[in-house]
Scaffold this motif. Structure first.
Motif, PDB file in Angstrom:
ATOM      1  N   VAL A  43       9.902   4.944   4.187  1.00 35.81           N
ATOM      2  CA  VAL A  43       9.511   6.292   3.775  1.00 35.81           C
ATOM      3  C   VAL A  43      10.510   6.818   2.749  1.00 35.81           C
ATOM      4  CG1 VAL A  43       9.042   8.655   4.551  1.00 35.81           C
ATOM      5  CG2 VAL A  43       8.506   6.720   6.054  1.00 35.81           C
ATOM      6  N   TYR A  44       9.995   7.336   1.647  1.00 34.07           N
ATOM      7  CA  TYR A  44      10.815   7.987   0.627  1.00 34.07           C
ATOM      8  C   TYR A  44      10.393   9.445   0.516  1.00 34.07           C
ATOM      9  CZ  TYR A  44      11.834   3.149  -0.696  1.00 34.07           C
ATOM     10  OH  TYR A  44      12.208   1.831  -0.676  1.00 34.07           O
ATOM     11  N   GLU A  45      11.181  10.231  -0.183  1.00 30.45           N
ATOM     12  CA  GLU A  45      10.887  11.665  -0.323  1.00 30.45           C
ATOM     13  C   GLU A  45      11.060  12.095  -1.770  1.00 30.45           C
ATOM     14  OE1 GLU A  45      13.705  13.537   2.237  1.00 30.45           O
ATOM     15  OE2 GLU A  45      12.567  13.105   4.093  1.00 30.45           O
ATOM     16  N   VAL A  46      10.201  13.024  -2.196  1.00 31.53           N
ATOM     17  CA  VAL A  46      10.403  13.734  -3.456  1.00 31.53           C
ATOM     18  C   VAL A  46      10.335  15.221  -3.140  1.00 31.53           C
ATOM     19  CG1 VAL A  46       9.668  12.012  -5.143  1.00 31.53           C
ATOM     20  CG2 VAL A  46       7.941  13.354  -3.959  1.00 31.53           C
ATOM     21  N   ASN A  47      11.263  15.975  -3.684  1.00 35.62           N
ATOM     22  CA  ASN A  47      11.334  17.409  -3.378  1.00 35.62           C
ATOM     23  C   ASN A  47      10.421  18.178  -4.330  1.00 35.62           C
ATOM     24  OD1 ASN A  47      12.217  19.676  -1.972  1.00 35.62           O
ATOM     25  ND2 ASN A  47      13.885  20.052  -3.422  1.00 35.62           N
ATOM     26  N   THR A  48       9.111  17.959  -4.131  1.00 37.67           N
ATOM     27  CA  THR A  48       8.117  18.525  -5.058  1.00 37.67           C
ATOM     28  C   THR A  48       6.942  19.107  -4.284  1.00 37.67           C
ATOM     29  OG1 THR A  48       6.718  16.549  -5.217  1.00 37.67           O
ATOM     30  CG2 THR A  48       8.645  16.645  -6.675  1.00 37.67           C
ATOM     31  N   SER A  49       6.060  19.694  -5.053  1.00 40.47           N
ATOM     32  CA  SER A  49       4.783  20.164  -4.527  1.00 40.47           C
ATOM     33  C   SER A  49       3.828  18.978  -4.378  1.00 40.47           C
ATOM     34  CB  SER A  49       4.195  21.208  -5.482  1.00 40.47           C
ATOM     35  OG  SER A  49       3.855  20.585  -6.717  1.00 40.47           O
ATOM     36  N   LEU A  85       0.859  -1.169   0.000  1.00 42.22           N
ATOM     37  CA  LEU A  85       0.000   0.000   0.000  1.00 42.22           C
ATOM     38  C   LEU A  85       0.904   1.230   0.000  1.00 42.22           C
ATOM     39  CD1 LEU A  85      -3.018   0.771   0.247  1.00 42.22           C
ATOM     40  CD2 LEU A  85      -2.749   0.647   2.727  1.00 42.22           C
ATOM     41  N   VAL A  86       0.767   2.081  -1.020  1.00 44.40           N
ATOM     42  CA  VAL A  86       1.679   3.211  -1.180  1.00 44.40           C
ATOM     43  C   VAL A  86       0.908   4.523  -1.121  1.00 44.40           C
ATOM     44  CG1 VAL A  86       3.462   4.267  -2.622  1.00 44.40           C
ATOM     45  CG2 VAL A  86       3.141   1.769  -2.659  1.00 44.40           C
ATOM     46  N   TYR A  87       1.367   5.412  -0.258  1.00 47.54           N
ATOM     47  CA  TYR A  87       0.783   6.744  -0.118  1.00 47.54           C
ATOM     48  C   TYR A  87       1.745   7.762  -0.730  1.00 47.54           C
ATOM     49  CZ  TYR A  87      -2.261   4.536   3.333  1.00 47.54           C
ATOM     50  OH  TYR A  87      -3.176   3.715   3.962  1.00 47.54           O
ATOM     51  N   ILE A  88       1.232   8.659  -1.576  1.00 54.78           N
ATOM     52  CA  ILE A  88       2.041   9.737  -2.139  1.00 54.78           C
ATOM     53  C   ILE A  88       1.411  11.061  -1.720  1.00 54.78           C
ATOM     54  CG2 ILE A  88       2.979  10.808  -4.214  1.00 54.78           C
ATOM     55  CD1 ILE A  88       2.749   8.157  -5.644  1.00 54.78           C
ATOM     56  N   GLY A  89       2.053  11.775  -0.789  1.00 56.57           N
ATOM     57  CA  GLY A  89       1.489  13.039  -0.311  1.00 56.57           C
ATOM     58  C   GLY A  89       0.014  12.892  -0.003  1.00 56.57           C
ATOM     59  N   ALA A  90      -0.319  11.862   0.772  1.00 63.08           N
ATOM     60  CA  ALA A  90      -1.711  11.441   0.909  1.00 63.08           C
ATOM     61  C   ALA A  90      -2.192  11.478   2.359  1.00 63.08           C
ATOM     62  CB  ALA A  90      -1.874  10.025   0.371  1.00 63.08           C
ATOM     63  N   PHE A  91      -3.499  11.616   2.502  1.00 64.23           N
ATOM     64  CA  PHE A  91      -4.112  11.467   3.815  1.00 64.23           C
ATOM     65  C   PHE A  91      -4.056  10.003   4.233  1.00 64.23           C
ATOM     66  CE2 PHE A  91      -6.220  15.436   2.484  1.00 64.23           C
ATOM     67  CZ  PHE A  91      -5.946  16.213   3.608  1.00 64.23           C
ATOM     68  N   ALA A 116       1.470  -4.345   4.160  1.00 65.58           N
ATOM     69  CA  ALA A 116       2.750  -3.604   4.126  1.00 65.58           C
ATOM     70  C   ALA A 116       2.521  -2.230   3.512  1.00 65.58           C
ATOM     71  CB  ALA A 116       3.768  -4.382   3.297  1.00 65.58           C
ATOM     72  N   LYS A 117       3.118  -1.210   4.152  1.00 65.91           N
ATOM     73  CA  LYS A 117       2.845   0.170   3.748  1.00 65.91           C
ATOM     74  C   LYS A 117       4.121   0.950   3.469  1.00 65.91           C
ATOM     75  CE  LYS A 117      -1.107   0.040   6.876  1.00 65.91           C
ATOM     76  NZ  LYS A 117      -0.714  -1.298   7.424  1.00 65.91           N
ATOM     77  N   VAL A 118       4.018   1.869   2.510  1.00 60.83           N
ATOM     78  CA  VAL A 118       5.113   2.762   2.134  1.00 60.83           C
ATOM     79  C   VAL A 118       4.545   4.166   1.993  1.00 60.83           C
ATOM     80  CG1 VAL A 118       6.823   3.316   0.354  1.00 60.83           C
ATOM     81  CG2 VAL A 118       6.310   0.920   0.885  1.00 60.83           C
ATOM     82  N   TYR A 119       5.316   5.164   2.444  1.00 60.99           N
ATOM     83  CA  TYR A 119       4.866   6.553   2.269  1.00 60.99           C
ATOM     84  C   TYR A 119       5.920   7.317   1.478  1.00 60.99           C
ATOM     85  CZ  TYR A 119       1.992  10.638   3.337  1.00 60.99           C
ATOM     86  OH  TYR A 119       1.146  11.716   3.238  1.00 60.99           O
ATOM     87  N   ILE A 120       5.463   8.057   0.455  1.00 56.37           N
ATOM     88  CA  ILE A 120       6.340   8.937  -0.319  1.00 56.37           C
ATOM     89  C   ILE A 120       5.963  10.380   0.029  1.00 56.37           C
ATOM     90  CG2 ILE A 120       7.080   9.663  -2.613  1.00 56.37           C
ATOM     91  CD1 ILE A 120       6.366   6.843  -3.609  1.00 56.37           C
ATOM     92  N   LYS A 121       6.855  11.043   0.756  1.00 56.58           N
ATOM     93  CA  LYS A 121       6.588  12.413   1.211  1.00 56.58           C
ATOM     94  C   LYS A 121       6.832  13.428   0.092  1.00 56.58           C
ATOM     95  CE  LYS A 121       8.206  13.911   5.040  1.00 56.58           C
ATOM     96  NZ  LYS A 121       9.214  14.255   6.084  1.00 56.58           N
ATOM     97  N   THR A 122       5.984  14.422   0.043  1.00 57.31           N
ATOM     98  CA  THR A 122       6.138  15.531  -0.903  1.00 57.31           C
ATOM     99  C   THR A 122       6.614  16.746  -0.098  1.00 57.31           C
ATOM    100  OG1 THR A 122       3.725  15.708  -0.628  1.00 57.31           O
ATOM    101  CG2 THR A 122       4.520  14.789  -2.691  1.00 57.31           C
ATOM    102  N   LEU A 123       7.895  17.064  -0.218  1.00 52.85           N
ATOM    103  CA  LEU A 123       8.560  17.972   0.722  1.00 52.85           C
ATOM    104  C   LEU A 123       8.178  19.439   0.567  1.00 52.85           C
ATOM    105  CD1 LEU A 123      12.164  16.431   0.791  1.00 52.85           C
ATOM    106  CD2 LEU A 123      10.231  15.995   2.329  1.00 52.85           C
ATOM    107  N   GLN A 124       7.694  19.831  -0.616  1.00 49.27           N
ATOM    108  CA  GLN A 124       7.312  21.228  -0.837  1.00 49.27           C
ATOM    109  C   GLN A 124       5.784  21.397  -0.857  1.00 49.27           C
ATOM    110  OE1 GLN A 124       9.710  23.516  -0.799  1.00 49.27           O
ATOM    111  NE2 GLN A 124      11.195  21.843  -0.614  1.00 49.27           N
ATOM    112  N   ASP A 125       5.097  20.466  -0.264  1.00 45.12           N
ATOM    113  CA  ASP A 125       3.627  20.413  -0.323  1.00 45.12           C
ATOM    114  C   ASP A 125       3.003  21.476   0.570  1.00 45.12           C
ATOM    115  OD1 ASP A 125       0.950  19.536  -0.531  1.00 45.12           O
ATOM    116  OD2 ASP A 125       1.588  17.447  -0.644  1.00 45.12           O
ATOM    117  N   ILE A 126       2.086  22.268   0.004  1.00 47.23           N
ATOM    118  CA  ILE A 126       1.347  23.251   0.810  1.00 47.23           C
ATOM    119  C   ILE A 126      -0.144  22.908   0.856  1.00 47.23           C
ATOM    120  CG2 ILE A 126       3.011  25.130   0.512  1.00 47.23           C
ATOM    121  CD1 ILE A 126       1.165  26.285  -1.663  1.00 47.23           C
ATOM    122  N   VAL A 127      -0.494  21.726   0.350  1.00 47.30           N
ATOM    123  CA  VAL A 127      -1.873  21.226   0.477  1.00 47.30           C
ATOM    124  C   VAL A 127      -1.963  20.283   1.669  1.00 47.30           C
ATOM    125  CG1 VAL A 127      -3.695  19.870  -0.634  1.00 47.30           C
ATOM    126  CG2 VAL A 127      -2.380  21.532  -1.961  1.00 47.30           C
TER     127      VAL A 127
END
Length: 268
Positions: A242-248, A124-130, A213-224
């Motif tokens: 946990v992974y990161e992308v330097n994006t909105s 289960l993968v979350y991308i900048g998600a609730f 099994a869960k994975v989270y991809i953080k969006t580091l410049q997210d303002i939402v």
């Protein structure tokens, strides 16, 4: 002579069997991904990521949530359960387990799905998600995010069934780091968001959602959905990968290759 001929035939049979096996493996999809978009968006956001994943031999199913994209289901008929059932239908069409990916509001949906069909989900993968806890709604989670800039840009329709984003702020919120073409695509595909699912809660158990099994991809410049809220949800859910992308908020539009690479990495 007959013995030699028999050995040759046997060797040829083994060679053909091996070739058939290799050919079969070559054509079998490496993994099946089910991609779920978020609020105020639609399946188009996954186009580039889908192309990358399929070119690597994977199968990709992109879900169009009811009330989004071209689907005209009336907003008063929509709920988190309706979204869940649409995603489960997509999973049932796959041959085997899937990697289920949710973005933003789609995180609520995939969580609800995982509780219902945990045995069908590989990861289960979350991308900048609730990412809700038991008994939480999206609205409740959003109200714990003082760093989000979305709230002031929202307005309700007179019947309170739809939520609109101020058009002047739309791309600044969702994709400030994207190309002009990507921003234009977001604006051109905009639809008001059904409001009822934002208030629906999830019921989660250790045997259901907790077993996946869960994975989270953080969006580091997210303002939402701010990185601060993302961190709190990750901690509450006990996610270790946990992974990161330097994006909105919309990395699949601003940096699609980074997202595709991470999704392929998750599968390994």
């Amino acid at each position: 002579m007959m013995k030699t001929t028999s050995l040759m035939l046997l060797s040829a049979a083994f060679a053909l069997s091996a070739m058939a096996s290799c050919t079969q493996d070559d054509h079998a999809p490496a993994h099946t991904y089910v991609l779920v978009h978020g609020a105020w968006q639609a399946p188009y956001v996954w186009d580039d990521v889908r192309t990358q994943l399929t070119s690597s031999g994977n199968k990709v199913i992109v879900v169009e949530l009811p009330g989004h994209g071209s689907d005209q289901t009336a907003p008063h008929l929509l709920s988190l359960d309706v979204y869940r059932d649409k995603v489960i239908q997509a999973i049932n069409s796959a041959n085997g387990k899937v990697i289920l990916v949710g973005h933003s509001m789609g995180g609520m949906v995939v969580t609800h799905v995982a509780e219902q069909v945990p045995s069908q989900i590989e990861k289960l993968v979350y991308i900048g998600a609730f990412l809700p806890a038991n008994g939480q709604s999206l609205l409740e989670l959003a109200n714990t995010d003082p760093d989000s800039k979305l709230g002031p840009a929202l307005s309700q329709s007179p019947d309170k069934l739809l939520l609109n984003v101020n058009q002047a702020e739309l791309t600044n919120l969702f994709i400030p780091d994207g190309t002009q073409a990507a921003k234009d695509k977001v604006a051109a595909n905009y639809r008001a968001e059904p409001a009822i699912p934002f208030t629906n809660t999830v019921t989660l158990t250790s045997a259901g959602f907790g077993s996946v099994a869960k994975v989270y991809i953080k969006t580091l410049q997210d303002i939402v959905i701010s990185p601060g809220l993302q961190d709190r949800m990750i901690t509450a859910a006990g996610i270790k990968t946990v992974y990161e992308v330097n994006t909105s908020h919309s990395p699949f539009l601003s940096q699609p290759k980074s997202v595709g690479d991470l999704l392929e990495k998750v599968a390994k």
